[in-house]
Design a protein around this motif. Structure first.
Motif, PDB file in Angstrom:
ATOM      1  N   GLY A  17      40.884  52.145  35.283  1.00  9.80           N
ATOM      2  CA  GLY A  17      41.362  51.161  34.323  1.00  9.80           C
ATOM      3  C   GLY A  17      40.328  50.107  33.992  1.00  9.80           C
ATOM      4  O   GLY A  17      40.276  49.613  32.879  1.00  9.80           O
ATOM      5  N   LYS A  58      37.815  57.098  50.941  1.00 14.39           N
ATOM      6  CA  LYS A  58      38.265  55.984  50.110  1.00 14.39           C
ATOM      7  C   LYS A  58      37.105  55.073  49.755  1.00 14.39           C
ATOM      8  O   LYS A  58      36.158  54.934  50.522  1.00 14.39           O
ATOM      9  N   ILE A 114      37.830  57.939  40.393  1.00 18.27           N
ATOM     10  CA  ILE A 114      38.148  59.348  40.119  1.00 18.27           C
ATOM     11  C   ILE A 114      39.650  59.503  39.999  1.00 18.27           C
ATOM     12  O   ILE A 114      40.411  58.927  40.766  1.00 18.27           O
ATOM     13  N   ARG A 115      40.033  60.295  39.052  1.00 23.87           N
ATOM     14  CA  ARG A 115      41.461  60.403  38.778  1.00 23.87           C
ATOM     15  C   ARG A 115      42.189  61.146  39.883  1.00 23.87           C
ATOM     16  O   ARG A 115      43.200  60.691  40.390  1.00 23.87           O
ATOM     17  N   SER A 150      38.164  46.466  47.018  1.00 25.24           N
ATOM     18  CA  SER A 150      38.474  46.018  45.664  1.00 25.24           C
ATOM     19  C   SER A 150      37.749  44.737  45.290  1.00 25.24           C
ATOM     20  O   SER A 150      37.503  44.473  44.129  1.00 25.24           O
ATOM     21  N   LEU A 151      37.369  43.954  46.321  1.00 29.03           N
ATOM     22  CA  LEU A 151      36.721  42.687  46.046  1.00 29.03           C
ATOM     23  C   LEU A 151      35.405  42.847  45.311  1.00 29.03           C
ATOM     24  O   LEU A 151      35.003  41.988  44.552  1.00 29.03           O
ATOM     25  N   TYR A 167      34.651  44.743  43.107  1.00 34.29           N
ATOM     26  CA  TYR A 167      34.832  45.247  41.763  1.00 34.29           C
ATOM     27  C   TYR A 167      34.239  44.303  40.742  1.00 34.29           C
ATOM     28  O   TYR A 167      34.420  43.106  40.850  1.00 34.29           O
ATOM     29  N   PRO A 207      45.848  57.539  48.126  1.00 31.74           N
ATOM     30  CA  PRO A 207      45.314  56.172  48.150  1.00 31.74           C
ATOM     31  C   PRO A 207      46.302  55.149  48.706  1.00 31.74           C
ATOM     32  O   PRO A 207      45.892  54.079  49.137  1.00 31.74           O
ATOM     33  N   GLY A 227      48.120  56.831  52.677  1.00 34.19           N
ATOM     34  CA  GLY A 227      47.209  57.072  53.779  1.00 34.19           C
ATOM     35  C   GLY A 227      46.826  58.513  53.958  1.00 34.19           C
ATOM     36  O   GLY A 227      47.051  59.365  53.080  1.00 34.19           O
ATOM     37  N   PRO A 248      45.181  45.527  46.227  1.00 31.05           N
ATOM     38  CA  PRO A 248      44.126  46.536  46.337  1.00 31.05           C
ATOM     39  C   PRO A 248      44.679  47.819  46.966  1.00 31.05           C
ATOM     40  O   PRO A 248      45.600  47.757  47.772  1.00 31.05           O
ATOM     41  N   ASN A 249      44.024  48.923  46.575  1.00 30.63           N
ATOM     42  CA  ASN A 249      44.491  50.245  46.958  1.00 30.63           C
ATOM     43  C   ASN A 249      45.018  50.359  48.378  1.00 30.63           C
ATOM     44  O   ASN A 249      44.269  50.377  49.331  1.00 30.63           O
ATOM     45  N   GLY A 250      46.324  50.437  48.488  1.00 28.29           N
ATOM     46  CA  GLY A 250      46.931  50.730  49.776  1.00 28.29           C
ATOM     47  C   GLY A 250      46.627  49.733  50.879  1.00 28.29           C
ATOM     48  O   GLY A 250      46.647  50.083  52.051  1.00 28.29           O
ATOM     49  N   GLY A 292      41.421  41.267  50.705  1.00 31.24           N
ATOM     50  CA  GLY A 292      41.576  41.506  49.269  1.00 31.24           C
ATOM     51  C   GLY A 292      42.929  41.078  48.730  1.00 31.24           C
ATOM     52  O   GLY A 292      43.102  40.940  47.528  1.00 31.24           O
ATOM     53  N   ASN A 338      41.844  35.962  45.202  1.00 29.82           N
ATOM     54  CA  ASN A 338      41.144  37.050  44.530  1.00 29.82           C
ATOM     55  C   ASN A 338      41.859  37.539  43.289  1.00 29.82           C
ATOM     56  O   ASN A 338      41.433  38.481  42.642  1.00 29.82           O
ATOM     57  N   TYR A 384      40.724  43.105  35.462  1.00 31.92           N
ATOM     58  CA  TYR A 384      42.062  43.225  35.996  1.00 31.92           C
ATOM     59  C   TYR A 384      41.966  43.141  37.494  1.00 31.92           C
ATOM     60  O   TYR A 384      41.439  44.028  38.154  1.00 31.92           O
ATOM     61  N   ILE A 404      47.678  50.946  36.669  1.00 30.62           N
ATOM     62  CA  ILE A 404      46.248  50.843  36.924  1.00 30.62           C
ATOM     63  C   ILE A 404      46.105  51.194  38.383  1.00 30.62           C
ATOM     64  O   ILE A 404      47.015  51.065  39.097  1.00 30.62           O
ATOM     65  N   LYS A 432      44.783  54.272  41.203  1.00 34.34           N
ATOM     66  CA  LYS A 432      44.726  55.723  41.174  1.00 34.34           C
ATOM     67  C   LYS A 432      46.041  56.377  41.501  1.00 34.34           C
ATOM     68  O   LYS A 432      46.875  55.843  42.185  1.00 34.34           O
ATOM     69  N   ASN A 433      46.175  57.589  41.042  1.00 36.49           N
ATOM     70  CA  ASN A 433      47.333  58.426  41.351  1.00 36.49           C
ATOM     71  C   ASN A 433      48.673  57.746  41.075  1.00 36.49           C
ATOM     72  O   ASN A 433      49.655  58.031  41.715  1.00 36.49           O
TER      73      ASN A 433
END
Lengths: 603, 1179
Positions: free
Chosen positions: A298, A342, A381-382, A473-474, A476, B394, B397, B410-412, B419, B424, B435, B559, B561-562
């Motif tokens: 995104g 990850k 990656i999707r 994520s930070l 980013y 993601p 786990g 943040p992812n999971g 984060g 943040n 975003y 937004i 993944k998956n």
């Protein structure tokens, strides 16, 4: 008295309402026009522009299946790339990736419609109108005719490439629906060459509009067509002609062939012009056929993660100490990848030596991605399990600094940009000539051209050694920097260093034809990877009867599928066989032309 | 009996037109009596006229008075000798004075009744027909009322077998003296059922007369005219305002669902949504909707028409009735007539208010967050991954079991992850590149369907006034309707105003009139119904782990993944709240009608319809969505204007009392113009709705527009001949010329004929009179046409196009040179599509008119069907022209049955009516190519619908599934799928049937697997009235139609990481919850696209029965009304869609789609359940 006047009024009204009919019932369409306004130079040119408008494959009947970049038939069907994205998107592509397509595959049907339907038929309709037009001088007529023939040859070539057995339809064909696709050996090629011969005899060496084909564009396309049939004798003089014209010169850097800022450069022989934000609805004059083939995350705001590079391709860029390819062992083991890891977990990219073209061609974790930031791996990656760890093939990507200006701002396929596809360029010419030289035993000429390409490839490499190995994520989207400018100068990146351990060496004199041919073939793969040529190259090299030159297509692709299981199971059970060398003739068209069109063998 | 007939005979001389005015509206007519109670006997003082008669008969005088006034005479032939000669010469006298003068030497007196009736009675004793032997005489009195308790004046009460009788007075009272004991009194009144009462020993007899509910005298609009229903020879269904107003949908046509036979209606359930109407099947593969005519103007009703304004709707179903509309009648004609007042009727004002709540039904059974994780792990195992070893997600786990994270962005992340600190957090709706939302996982699971649905308030106000004077009649109404949809932010609003007026300036020969309707309708919000990206579709395509909002209250989305690629539907609806479609419409006519000679009338009508609608769509950036839309405004304006001008001459005559002739001849011109343009712009720095206009914004201004026209010119005629009231012959022809066809085929003639035989009038059926009240047979045959193929089919055209015919030939990157491309291939030789209809019908009433029945059996053959022949692409890519090539056949029957009676000595009135519509559709031919197929119903590159010769249009097409593979042996011994190298077959997958036994499953094995057409649809209406209470129940059902639930394609088989159904977890093959895989409802859940091939596994039975309406009302008694100084007062409550019985697994089995998506449910808008209360009162 009163009643009489009513009676008279009535009769009058009735008569009046009878009298208005013929003119009243003629209503002509508005906002369109009929054929007769085109009988002049301006008219012919307008129709011709209208036909250029669909050259990229973006026609009213097409989606991605028509793309002139052939990313479906030339790339994801080969060992260069995967379908990518995720399983449930664009389902008909799943069977193409696994070489299991059936006769009503919608992608193949689009290519047929776009080339033979929209393309060839538009060319023929202009020729018919041109034949009825008087008052244009002969030079102009011939130039216009040359361009139309060039386009018709190009559409026919594209259809021939994908389907092999196509009907030969010209402006003299009375009913195109009655023309069979069964032809004598070489007839289709001959038809293509006939058109192109007229073109190279009548088109100027340069054109005022960069988008129009020249004499050399026609020769180059003819050479490309001959190369498909390994007709080296016919291709050679054309290639030499182009090289000797001295009109074309290699650009300083490999990447110049994939940048918007170097569209229509000195290396270009014929480019597919792309334009965005041009006032049209949705930037459909960009390369919509690859509209899905951009990074999915995104944060970049593009779509949809298709056409991901394959592990096999990445491995092909491995080089030895001398910077030369590892022809036989390249795929014995995989270059380290982040499959299943990850973004927030640690991953240290490999230090193996690789050809610098790798990181211009593909995008992998821990390497700066143009000016978009550091590729954080999994997060971008999707569906890694399905499409592997690499981003969509990155040659068409625009730079972040060009965003909005040269990339579309409308619709959702926001990866579409003004980046031209270099359909024919000097690099093609040189490597094809090198291939012929290898075959002819002119080993030195072959080495010269291959080394020219390799030397250029080393001129500019991806720079910026990434110093961090975790991308929570930070970080980013670019390291520890805070502004765009930080990216190119700061962050957790050593900008002075190359991004990876790049090395490319020049070939020493070839020992024999076999070695020369192998080097040329390898170079063609590396230079044009993901550009939609690989599958067709494998197919033509498979035609060599001399084992020194032959590449066994079935074995190559099946080995690829087998070894691909090391990283994903998408190809599990998939087998490539002879039939899949050509796409099926669309079943729907056979149904519409029964006893006229004949299905390709195996379908 | 005789008395009644005389009244009738006078009426009949007035022809159908006056009859319409007087009889059609029975109920208001009765109300009128009441209204006038307080103003009795004033009329004769107001109607003044000049009369000059010398030695004329009394009858001539009556006729003259009738002609010049609204009065009707009422007398008994045996008492009054109308051939008596009289002489009258008065000037400017009231009718009363004239009659006084005329009767001065005669043994008659007169009495004015309040209903414009003048009763003529003989003075003094009536000779006793039975003679002087009569003994035991007695007196009797009582009151006659209608079922609602209103007194009925003017009811004739006769001693059966004699001519002795009387007429009830203005209060409905009557008294008879000196009548024989044990005689039978017969009560009769027009529009009411005759009642015989044995007086026995009673001296007071109060009688309630019942309305004749299928009124033989009903007048029916038939196109450029009217006809008595009993004299109809074609197949025409009618529905009057009472039934139209049983339902409460905003669209008129929706309310007809199940109420008339031969018409299949499916409703769109969105606010202000329309209905798909097809009359007697699908007559064509092209547009098969009927022609609508509103008050003589050939335009559709849409949702702008106020249903309260409608007097009646006639549906011309067969060609013998529709051929008068020629080239546009092939798919039936719907004629809508709006209300008007009546002459000399004081203004009646009525006001109605209704309010209620729309509420949604239940959504799909989807998974919660925990269950979703389980499915992910199950799927991974099914695909060959080993969780804990080589599988990860993601969020959930990479362990052997899914673990729900604390955060999805943040992812999971888990609680405590740096984060997740609010520092943040970053969010900027304008910078698409930023975003940094922090989104907590919804551990319980978001029920997206519940999040997007709400209770929507509905309210409607209707004010109407109608009435008439001596020279004028009028009706006006104002209506406001507001419907809030069951999805957030959606709604429909309507403001409408109507005025109808007719002026008769010179009473004897000229009439001018007009009708005008002005309406403004507004649709609001995201009303996408049954679309792949509609809010409802997104509600099942979004994972439960995603919450509606992130930690700061901004929308959360996909937004990350998956998480799939669906839009947050709550956000989607909220962001679409300013989207609208406003329609302004002016519809009306002006006419002049003149009586040229006796029986010869000329009428000229000019109709017009102006329609302007504006669509506004805003795109609001969605930072939480994977596609980041740029703020944009799109505005479209459409204007259409249509006028029609018809001129008709109508001749009406009766010869020798038994030959009745009606001839109409006319011409009509229609012209239609349509014009649209749009503008759009993107990039707005502010999302303020006031700022977001086309004139503001940073992006380029874009526009487009186009125009189209068509015209039609016609000559038509109709002859109707009625012999002795028993044999009716009718012939119709229309010659149409249309701009839509090339010069060669511009004109065509559409003829039709019909015959009706009123067998019950025959002498030989005399013996059955006791039970058979009415019996008519009808036969009709005819041809009508269809011209709906777009406006310019005969022209080959080229056009410019900014994308498909433009090129950046100069390499500028951001501009193009525009060129031209072929657009359409014309066919100047194409002509009309013609539909022949054969119809045999029967109307019957039995058992003292309590049971009535109407049956029609029909066949429609469409020839020269306009077909857009698929041309091979090598012939060029342009719109292929229509050619006259196909043939279609529809057969079926229409059935209507009614039973009306009373119980509990007349206190309980009940009425049950049922309708059944059935059709079978068959494509007889598409093109000369026998295998020609129409393939449609595309969803993600897979086509679900198809049609070909011998099939319905369309049917479902796909593989036949013979269960699931249970063992390895089964797999090994089974034909390979798909294709020779296929490897789909495995345990848990579908066994697709090898239909052609060639050992390979491929597209050759696909076949027709289901039919979306219903075997029949039907309605059942039950009406009960007891004292002041009434109860209405209306059921609607559809039987035998198949459906494909494509929402299940998503939630049962997986698509874009959307949510799954509970069946996936608990009932798919190999599920750990499933004890025996033989009971698996779904194949193994491994996301293999082989399992989503169109197949019988997707076909469901779409039959349903629905209690569409339940209404309970109370009418206040007259005493209370009088105290309140009002005429009537009614309160009611109503529940629509109370329950639906169906096996269909989707949200709603009633699916409104275009034909090319027939029966395909992508997640359609469910029928709301509505609870409402209302009050109506009249002044």
């Amino acid at each position: 008295m009163k009643k009489k006047s009513i009676l008279i009024a009535t009769i009058f009204l009735m008569v009046m309402s009878f009298s208005c009919s013929e003119e009243f019932l003629t209503k002509e369409p508005m906002g369109t026009t009929s054929e007769n306004i085109f009988y002049n130079e301006k008219g012919i040119n307008s129709l011709l522009i209208g036909t250029y408008g669909i050259i990229s494959g973006n026609t009213p009947v097409c989606g991605r299946g028509c793309s002139i970049q052939n990313w479906v038939y030339g790339s994801l069907m080969s060992d260069d790339a995967y379908k990518g994205s995720e399983f449930t998107d664009q389902v008909p592509l799943n069977s193409i990736e696994r070489w299991e397509m059936i006769a009503d595959n919608s992608y193949a049907s689009q290519k047929w419609s776009g080339t033979l339907g929209a393309g060839v038929s538009r060319c023929n309709s202009i020729l018919k109108i041109l034949n009825k037009t008087e008052g244009i001088d002969e030079t102009t007529t011939n130039r216009l005719r040359g361009e139309i023939y060039f386009l018709r040859a190009l559409f026919n070539f594209e259809a021939w490439l994908v389907f092999k057995n196509i009907p030969i339809i010209t402006e003299d064909t009375e009913d195109p629906a009655k023309i069979t696709n069964v032809n004598s050996e070489g007839a289709v090629l001959k038809n293509i060459i006939n058109d192109l011969e007229f073109s190279w005899n009548n088109l100027p060496e340069t054109q005022e509009d960069v988008g129009r084909p020249t004499k050399y564009s026609a020769m180059a396309l003819a050479a490309k067509a001959y190369m498909q049939e390994l007709d080296y004798d016919k291709a050679k003089p054309l290639l030499d002609n182009i090289i000797n014209s001295d009109k074309y010169h290699l650009m300083p850097n490999f990447i110049d062939n994939y940048k918007i800022s170097t569209n229509n450069n000195s290396e270009s022989i014929f480019e597919i012009q792309a334009s965005v934000n041009d006032g049209s609805n949705g930037s459909l004059n960009g390369e919509m056929g690859i509209g899905l083939n951009f990074p999915y995350p995104g944060e970049m705001g593009m779509c949809c993660g298709f056409h991901q590079a394959s592990q096999n391709l990445v491995n092909a860029y491995k080089v030895d100490e001398k910077g030369l390819p590892m022809f036989d062992t390249f795929n014995d083991f995989d270059l380290k990848n982040d499959q299943g890891i990850k973004s927030a977990d640690e991953f240290i990219p490999f230090e193996d030596k690789v050809d610098p073209r790798l990181d211009w061609t593909i995008s992998r974790r821990g390497i700066p991605y143009r000016d978009w930031g550091i590729n954080p791996g999994s997060r971008w990656i999707r569906d890694q399990a399905f499409g592997g760890p690499y981003q969509p093939a990155s040659k068409p990507i625009y730079y972040k600094s060009e965003k909005g200006k040269f990339s579309t701002t409308t619709g959702w396929q926001l990866g579409v940009s003004a980046n031209n596809y270099r359909y024919l360029r000097l690099t093609h010419i040189l490597l094809w000539r090198a291939e012929i030289a290898a075959y002819d035993g002119d080993l030195e000429l072959s080495r010269t051209y291959v080394n020219m390409i390799r030397e250029r490839a080393g001129n500019e490499v991806v720079s910026g050694k990434v110093l961090i190995y975790k991308f929570p994520s930070l970080t980013y989207p670019w390291g520890a920097g805070t502004t765009d400018a930080d990216f190119m100068t700061g962050g957790d990146v050593d900008w002075a260093q190359p991004a990876a351990n790049y090395k490319i060496g020049l070939y020493p004199p070839f020992i024999n034809q076999k070695e020369a041919m192998r080097a040329v073939q390898w170079e063609l793969r590396l230079e044009f990877a993901t550009e939609g040529l690989r599958f067709f190259d494998l197919r033509r090299w498979d035609k060599h009867t001399n084992p020194d030159f032959r590449v066994d297509m079935v074995k190559t692709l099946n080995d690829f599928a087998k070894n691909d299981l090391r990283i994903r199971n998408t190809m599990s059970g998939a087998t490539f066989n002879e039939k899949a060398k050509y796409m099926p003739i669309p079943q729907h068209q056979i149904d519409l032309q029964p006893d006229v069109l004949v299905q390709n063998p195996g379908y | 009996m005789k008395l009644n007939r005389n009244v009738m005979s006078i009426f009949k001389k007035d022809g159908p037109q006056k009859k319409l005015l007087r009889i059609m509206k029975l109920i208001p007519f009765l109300i009128l009596f009441l209204t006038l109670q307080m103003s009795a006997s004033v009329w004769s003082q107001t109607t003044k006229m000049n009369v000059k008669f010398k030695n004329s008969t009394l009858q001539e005088l009556f006729l003259e008075i009738e002609k010049s006034s609204n009065y009707r005479f009422f007398y008994n032939n045996d008492e009054v000798d109308v051939n008596q000669l009289i002489s009258v010469d008065t000037e400017g006298k009231t009718v009363g004075k004239i009659l006084e003068f005329a009767f001065k030497d005669l043994p008659y007196s007169f009495k004015e009744l309040d209903n414009n009736l003048i009763l003529i009675e003989r003075n003094g004793a009536i000779p006793n027909p039975i003679g002087t032997t009569m003994q035991q005489q007695k007196n009797i009195s009582g009151k006659v009322t209608d079922s609602s308790g209103f007194p009925l004046p003017g009811v004739s009460i006769v001693i059966k077998g004699t001519t002795k009788g009387i007429v009830s007075d203005s209060n409905g009272n009557y008294s008879l003296s000196n009548i024989p004991k044990n005689c039978i009194l017969q009560f009769s009144f027009i529009g009411m059922k005759k009642q015989d009462i044995d007086i026995g020993n009673q001296t007071t007899i109060n009688v309630i007369l019942k309305e004749d509910s299928i009124d033989l005298d009903e007048v029916v609009a038939i196109g450029y005219g009217y006809r008595l229903k009993e004299e109809l020879s074609g197949s025409v269904s009618t529905i009057t305002s009472e039934k139209i107003n049983i339902s409460n949908e905003s669209s008129v046509m929706s309310r007809l669902q199940g109420q008339v036979s031969g018409v299949t209606i499916t409703n769109d359930n969105t606010p202000g949504g329309s209905a798909n109407v097809c009359i007697r099947g699908l007559g064509t593969i092209n547009d098969s909707s009927p022609l609508y005519v509103i008050d003589g103007v050939p335009v559709g009703p849409s949702n702008s028409l106020n249903s309260n304004d409608i007097e009646s709707i006639s549906i011309l179903k067969d060609a013998s009735s529709a051929a008068i509309y020629g080239s546009r009648g092939a798919n039936g004609v719907v004629i809508i007539t709006t209300k008007n007042g009546r002459k000399n009727e004081p203004t009646r004002i009525s006001f109605a208010v209704r309010t209620g709540i729309n509420q949604s039904v239940k959504g799909y059974d989807l998974l919660n967050t925990e269950q979703y994780g389980e499915v992910l792990w199950m799927t991974a195992r099914n695909q060959g991954y080993i969780p804990g070893v080589n599988f990860s997600n993601p969020y959930y786990g990479s362990g052997t079991k899914p673990i729900i994270p604390d955060y999805i962005l943040p992812n999971g992340a888990m609680e405590g992850d740096p984060g997740t600190s609010i520092d943040n957090y970053s969010y900027d709706p304008f910078d698409k590149d930023v975003y940094g939302g922090i989104v907590r996982a919804n551990k319980e699971g978001t029920n997206w369907f519940d999040e997007i649905t709400r209770k929507g308030v509905v309210q409607e106000y209707n004010l109407s006034a109608e009435g008439g004077g001596k020279n004028i009649i009028y009706a006006s109404s104002a209506n406001y309707l507001k419907e809030n949809g069951i999805l957030n932010q959606t709604g429909f609003e309507r403001f409408s105003f109507r005025n109808n007026m007719e002026i008769t300036p010179f009473t004897d020969w000229l009439k001018v009139g007009q009708s005008l309707q002005v309406s403004l309708t507004k649709l609001k919000g995201d009303l996408d119904n049954n679309g792949e990206y509609s809010p409802i579709a997104n509600s099942f395509k979004l994972q439960p782990i995603i919450p509606v909002y992130d930690i700061k209250g901004n929308y959360a989305g996909t937004i990350g993944k998956n998480l799939g690629e669906s839009n947050n539907p709550v956000a989607q609806l909220e962001r679409s709240k300013d989207n609208k479609n406003d329609q302004f419409r002016i519809l009306g006519n002006l006419f002049i009608e003149a009586k040229i000679l006796e029986g010869l009338t000329f009428k000229s009508l000019f109709g017009y319809n102006y329609n302007q609608y504006t669509i506004l769509t805003k795109t609001i950036p969605a930072p939480e969505h994977f596609q980041k839309f740029i703020a944009a405004v799109y505005k479209e304006s459409n204007t259409s204007f249509q006028w029609n001008w018809s001129n008709t001459i109508n001749y009406n005559a009766t010869f020798s009392d038994i030959h009745k002739l009606n001839v109409i001849f006319g011409t009509e011109s229609v012209e239609n113009n349509y014009d649209w343009m749009n503008g759009s712009r993107d990039d707005y720095f502010s999302l303020d709705p006031n700022y977001m206009q086309l004139s503001s914004g940073e992006g380029e201004q874009k526009n487009s527009g186009s125009k189209s026209e068509w015209s039609l010119f016609s000559i038509f005629g109709r002859v109707n001949y009625n012999l002795m009231g028993k044999y009716i012959f009718e012939a119709t022809a229309r010659r149409d010329g249309s701009s839509r066809f090339g010069v060669n085929n511009r004109f065509s003639i559409f003829p039709a004929g019909s015959f009706a035989w009123l067998i019950s009038e025959e002498k030989f059926l005399k013996d059955t009179k006791k039970w058979l009240d009415f019996f008519k047979l009808r036969f009709g045959v005819g041809m009508s046409g269809n011209d709906r193929i777009g406006n310019y089919n005969s022209y080959s055209t080229f056009g410019s196009d900014d994308t498909f015919a433009s090129y950046d030939i100069q390499g500028t990157n951001t501009s193009v040179v525009s060129g031209f491309m072929p657009l359409t291939l014309g066919n100047p030789n194409v002509g009309w599509e013609k539909t022949q209809t054969f119809n045999i019908g029967m109307d019957m009433k039995v058992f003292n008119n309590t049971l009535d029945m109407s049956v029609d059996v029909w066949q429609r053959n469409t020839k020269d069907m306009l077909y857009q022949l698929s041309i091979p692409v090598v012939s060029g890519i342009a719109t292929a022209p229509f050619v006259n090539i196909g043939e279609m056949k529809n057969t079926g029957f229409d059935f209507e049955l009614g039973y009306h009676n009373t119980a509990i000595s007349g206190k309980l009135k009940y009425s049950i009516t049922a309708t059944i519509s059935s059709y079978a559709n068959e494509v007889v031919k598409l093109s000369d190519e026998i295998n020609e197929e129409i393939i449609m119903g595309d969803y993600r590159q897979i086509n679900y619908l198809r049609s070909s010769k011998g099939r319905s249009f369309p049917e479902f097409y796909g593989y036949i599934v013979d269960g699931l593979f249970q063992t390895k042996e089964e797999v090994d011994n089974y034909p390979i799928a798909f294709g020779e190298d296929g490897n789909y077959n495995k345990i848990g997958h579908f066994k697709y049937r090898d239909l052609n036994y060639d050992g390979v499953i491929d597209d050759e094995d696909m076949t027709y697997i289901g039919n979306p057409h219903p075997d029949f649809t039907g309605g059942l209406n039950i009406d009960l009235r007891f004292a002041n209470f009434d109860l209405n129940m209306f059921f609607y059902g559809s039987y035998g139609n198949d459906m494909i639930n494509l929402a299940r394609r998503n939630i049962d088989y997986g698509m874009y990481d959307g949510n799954y159904s509970e069946d996936v977890l608990y009932k798919s093959w190999g599920s750990p919850y499933l004890e025996n895989n033989k009971n698996a409802k779904l194949p193994i859940h491994d996301l293999n696209d082989g399992s989503i091939q169109p197949s019988t596994a997707f076909i469901e039975d779409g039959s349903f029965l629905r209690l569409k309406n339940l209404m309970f009302g109370y009418n206040f008694s007259n005493n209370i009304n009088r105290k309140l100084h009002i005429q009537n007062l009614r309160i009611y409550s109503q529940i629509t869609n109370l329950f639906t019985i169906t096996n269909y697994s989707g949200l709603d089995p009633e699916l409104n789609t275009s034909v090319n998506r027939m029966g395909l449910d992508f997640g359609s808008w469910p029928t709301p359940r509505q609870f409402s209360v209302g009050i109506t009162f009249g002044l």
